[in-house]
Write an enzyme that holds these catalytic residues in place. Structure first.
Site, PDB file in Angstrom:
ATOM      1  N   GLY A  14       0.825  -1.204   0.000  1.00 41.23           N
ATOM      2  CA  GLY A  14       0.000   0.000   0.000  1.00 41.23           C
ATOM      3  C   GLY A  14       0.856   1.250   0.000  1.00 41.23           C
ATOM      4  CG  HIS A  43      -7.949  -0.906   2.728  1.00 39.60           C
ATOM      5  ND1 HIS A  43      -9.228  -0.975   2.217  1.00 39.60           N
ATOM      6  CD2 HIS A  43      -8.047  -0.243   3.913  1.00 39.60           C
ATOM      7  CE1 HIS A  43     -10.071  -0.395   3.058  1.00 39.60           C
ATOM      8  NE2 HIS A  43      -9.375   0.065   4.094  1.00 39.60           N
ATOM      9  N   GLY A  49     -11.602  10.855   1.093  1.00 36.82           N
ATOM     10  CA  GLY A  49     -11.758  12.282   1.357  1.00 36.82           C
ATOM     11  C   GLY A  49     -10.550  13.150   1.117  1.00 36.82           C
ATOM     12  CG  HIS A 257     -15.788   6.798   8.917  1.00 37.13           C
ATOM     13  ND1 HIS A 257     -16.916   7.465   8.484  1.00 37.13           N
ATOM     14  CD2 HIS A 257     -14.738   7.462   8.372  1.00 37.13           C
ATOM     15  CE1 HIS A 257     -16.562   8.478   7.709  1.00 37.13           C
ATOM     16  NE2 HIS A 257     -15.240   8.500   7.636  1.00 37.13           N
ATOM     17  NE  ARG A 273     -19.544  12.895   8.598  1.00 40.15           N
ATOM     18  CZ  ARG A 273     -18.511  12.754   9.415  1.00 40.15           C
ATOM     19  NH1 ARG A 273     -18.364  13.573  10.446  1.00 40.15           N
ATOM     20  NH2 ARG A 273     -17.615  11.814   9.209  1.00 40.15           N
ATOM     21  CD  GLU A 394      -5.543   1.097   9.595  1.00 38.23           C
ATOM     22  OE1 GLU A 394      -6.509   0.729  10.297  1.00 38.23           O
ATOM     23  OE2 GLU A 394      -5.640   1.306   8.362  1.00 38.23           O
TER      24      GLU A 394
END
Length: 659
Positions: A14, A43, A49, A257, A273, A394
């Site tokens: 990744g 992933h 976003g 989330h 949002r 991560e």
């Protein structure tokens, strides 16, 4: 015995792994990347976003800089992060986003003049400066004072991953696809590479390296409902844990989330949002201002997720045969905006829900999304307890995020941590510590041990079904180690997970071929995943406070006096059924931003005894340096520049800010 030698081995294809590999390769070292899937299918592509970087180009980002980004990050973490790492990150992020632009990422750009946006449910006009025309734009995200989330419509991760993957090709870095690291080769103090299984042929090989980097992403699939890809099962963290020497940090810190489509759990970006979307209940009422009157829908993710679940508990959710949900309303943004900047969201809604989000409300409910915990590293990405092992992204507890991360900071972390770790691994390889001194006897010992484990599964007569154990683990984690936690539920979860771990030692499989065998893969992975699940549940049970995404209903206050510390988990004995926990205190006396109120949520933390003293010290330092520039003041408060690789030490340029 097949042995592959390389200077640097990167496990994971990744964004974090690819960028770390590029860094080491550019320093002249041989690098090999292992990946379960082709890198462009990692992933990282699912990130929608954007990534945070304090460029300050847009009208609503004007005045942004590293200081503001740092404060947002620390407050967002609920004071659980490493503040030196947060400084290192916020300093390097602008360089990362500009590097990606040079590599071909088509960032949305500022257009000078008037434009209309939706803010707080109303259409307002913004005027963009002429001098910002053509520079990288940013959108609003939760928990931030400025608009700093750089984006490519809502396909940011996709665009970034393709650009960085293409760069690895340009650098001539080989990627060995369909290859899984199933154990680390080590002598108890030094990592020497990994035992790797070919997922197509089943063949085991040893990859021996001077430096090994774990960049395998999160472990969301220990939960039933997760926005994570099916490959995010935490194997990188698990094989580090199984060494008995490396440690995992803050595993109980799991983020949910707020907006995943219901009931599938597929992510709907926070950009919805950030661009002006609203959360509504069954009656169509916009409820977030009732709970968080200042931040509303753009409070930190942990806060919004809890408020949504509280609202559902109060009977205000939409009832369906799958359970209750709430609505995300982006109809007010208009079809043109959705088609241009939220097109992935539109496609997801069309394909999985059969609706048009420009006309219809989107059914949403919080789901597991991100793992703040991972392999505990220092600021340069070196794993604690095992020399030669690094981690980033991560899979690591670098500890940028503490107990809650801000949206957009994880996407930025992949490339920023990759940049730092690439340099760190190159430094290590070039040092005396990087000299490779490993016997083929040790390599054979690890290969034989892993082959014996696989043979035991293939030839054994166990009665337990791996798939059933996996499903039960996921149910326990979702139902008892979720957004709201309690001692009673956590105790029950730990007890059940321990029983599952014992049962997993008696797995039987029907398909006995050694090659492409999904049943075998599930069997050996679930044994490792149960250990990760126990690290999460056991750590959550011991932490008798609420901090960030870890919320204890029986201990609802943040307790800095007792719990301003990082959880460390090790697994020394293969037959134990619980991790061994220890704790690493966060030093309030050295913090640039001492613990305080986050700006959202309750103002009821139990104060650390050193906080008031540190606040006074900081006030005195600021007064003493009253006429100095912000860089001098910052260094007086907390030094971090010695952690920045020399090639990244230059200051970031912004409109109207002198160097």
């Amino acid at each position: 015995m097949r042995i592959v030698y390389t200077d640097v081995l990167v496990v994971g294809g990744g964004l974090a792994g690819l960028r770390a590999a590029v860094g080491a390769r550019r320093r002249g070292h041989d690098v090999i990347i292992l990946s379960l899937v082709p890198p462009k299918r990692s992933h990282s592509a699912a990130a929608q976003g954007g990534m945070q970087a304090s460029l300050g180009n847009t009208a609503k980002g004007e005045g942004d800089n590293e200081d503001v980004h740092f404060e947002d990050t620390v407050r967002g973490s609920d004071w659980g992060c490493d503040q030196q790492v947060a400084r290192l990150f916020t300093h390097t992020a602008p360089q990362a986003v500009r590097e990606l632009a040079a590599w071909g990422v088509p960032w949305n750009r500022v257009a000078a003049g008037e434009r209309e946006v939706v803010m707080d449910g109303r259409r307002v006009s913004l005027s963009e400066r002429p001098e910002a025309h053509g520079l990288i734009a940013a959108r609003d995200f939760g928990g931030t004072k400025k608009w700093r989330t750089c984006y490519v419509s809502d396909g940011t991760g996709h665009a970034m991953l393709y650009a960085v993957s293409d760069r690895t090709v340009a650098e001539g870095i080989p990627v060995h696809e369909r290859m899984e690291a199933i154990a680390l080769i080590h002598d108890g103090t030094r990592c020497h590479g990994a035992v790797v299984r070919n997922l197509v042929s089943g063949e085991l090989s040893a990859y021996v390296a001077r430096a090994t980097c774990i960049a395998t992403g999160g472990f969301g699939r220990i939960y039933r409902v997760s926005s994570n890809a099916v490959i995010n099962e935490g194997m990188g963290a698990a094989i580090a844990l199984e060494t008995g020497a490396a440690m995992l940090g803050n595993m109980e810190a799991v983020q949910f989330h707020p907006t995943t489509i219901f009931p599938a759990g597929i992510l709907v970006t926070e950009g919805c949002r950030g661009d002006g979307g609203l959360l509504r209940d069954a009656a169509g009422h916009r409820f977030m201002p009732d709970y968080e009157p200042e931040k509303k829908e753009l409070a930190s993710r942990d806060v919004v997720s809890r408020r949504m679940e509280e609202h559902i508990r109060a009977g205000k959710g939409v009832k369906t045969r799958f359970g209750d949900h709430l609505w995300l309303d982006i109809t007010l943004l208009g079809a043109a905006h959705i088609d241009g900047r939220l097109r992935e969201v539109k496609e997801i809604c069309q394909h999985f829900l059969g609706i048009d989000p420009s006309r219809d409300l989107i059914p949403v409910r919080p789901a597991q999304h991100y793992s703040m915990g991972g392999i505990r590293t220092d600021a340069r990405g070196q794993a604690r307890g095992l020399r030669g092992l690094f981690a980033c992204g991560e899979a690591a507890c670098w500890d940028l995020h503490g107990f809650n991360r801000l949206g957009g900071n994880s996407v930025a972390e992949t490339v920023v941590a990759g940049m730092i770790v690439g340099e760190s691994m190159a430094d290590f390889v070039e040092s005396v510590n990087g000299d490779l001194q490993v016997s083929t006897g040790l390599v054979r010992e690890f290969l034989d041990a892993e082959q014996a484990r696989l043979d035991a599964l293939l030839q054994g007569k166990g009665s337990e079904n791996a798939g059933e154990l996996m499903r039960r683990m996921q149910d326990i984690m979702t139902d008892k180690v979720g957004i709201f936690r309690s001692g009673e539920l956590l105790s029950a979860a730990v007890e059940e997970l321990q029983a599952l771990l014992v049962r997993s030692r008696q797995i039987g499989i029907a398909t006995r071929r050694p090659g492409a065998n999904p049943e075998l893969v599930t069997a050996y992975r679930v044994q490792k995943m149960l250990k990760l699940a126990l690290c999460v549940a056991w750590g959550a049970l011991q932490r008798t406070e609420s901090r960030g995404a870890h919320y204890r209903e029986d201990f609802p206050r943040r307790d800095d006096a007792q719990w301003l510390k990082r959880t460390l988990a090790t697994w020394g004995d293969a037959f134990q059924t619980l991790p061994t926990l220890s704790y690493e205190a966060l030093d309030v006396a050295s913090m640039e931003l001492p613990p305080g109120w986050r700006g959202y949520g309750a103002r009821d933390a139990i104060e650390h005894p050193l906080t008031a003293g540190r606040v006074s010290e900081i006030a005195a330092i600021r007064q003493a340096f009253g006429h100095a520039d912000r860089f001098t003041v910052q260094q007086a408060l907390m030094s971090y520049e010695h952690l920045v690789p020399e090639c990244f030490r230059g200051r970031n340029a912004r409109i109207g800010e002198s160097s």
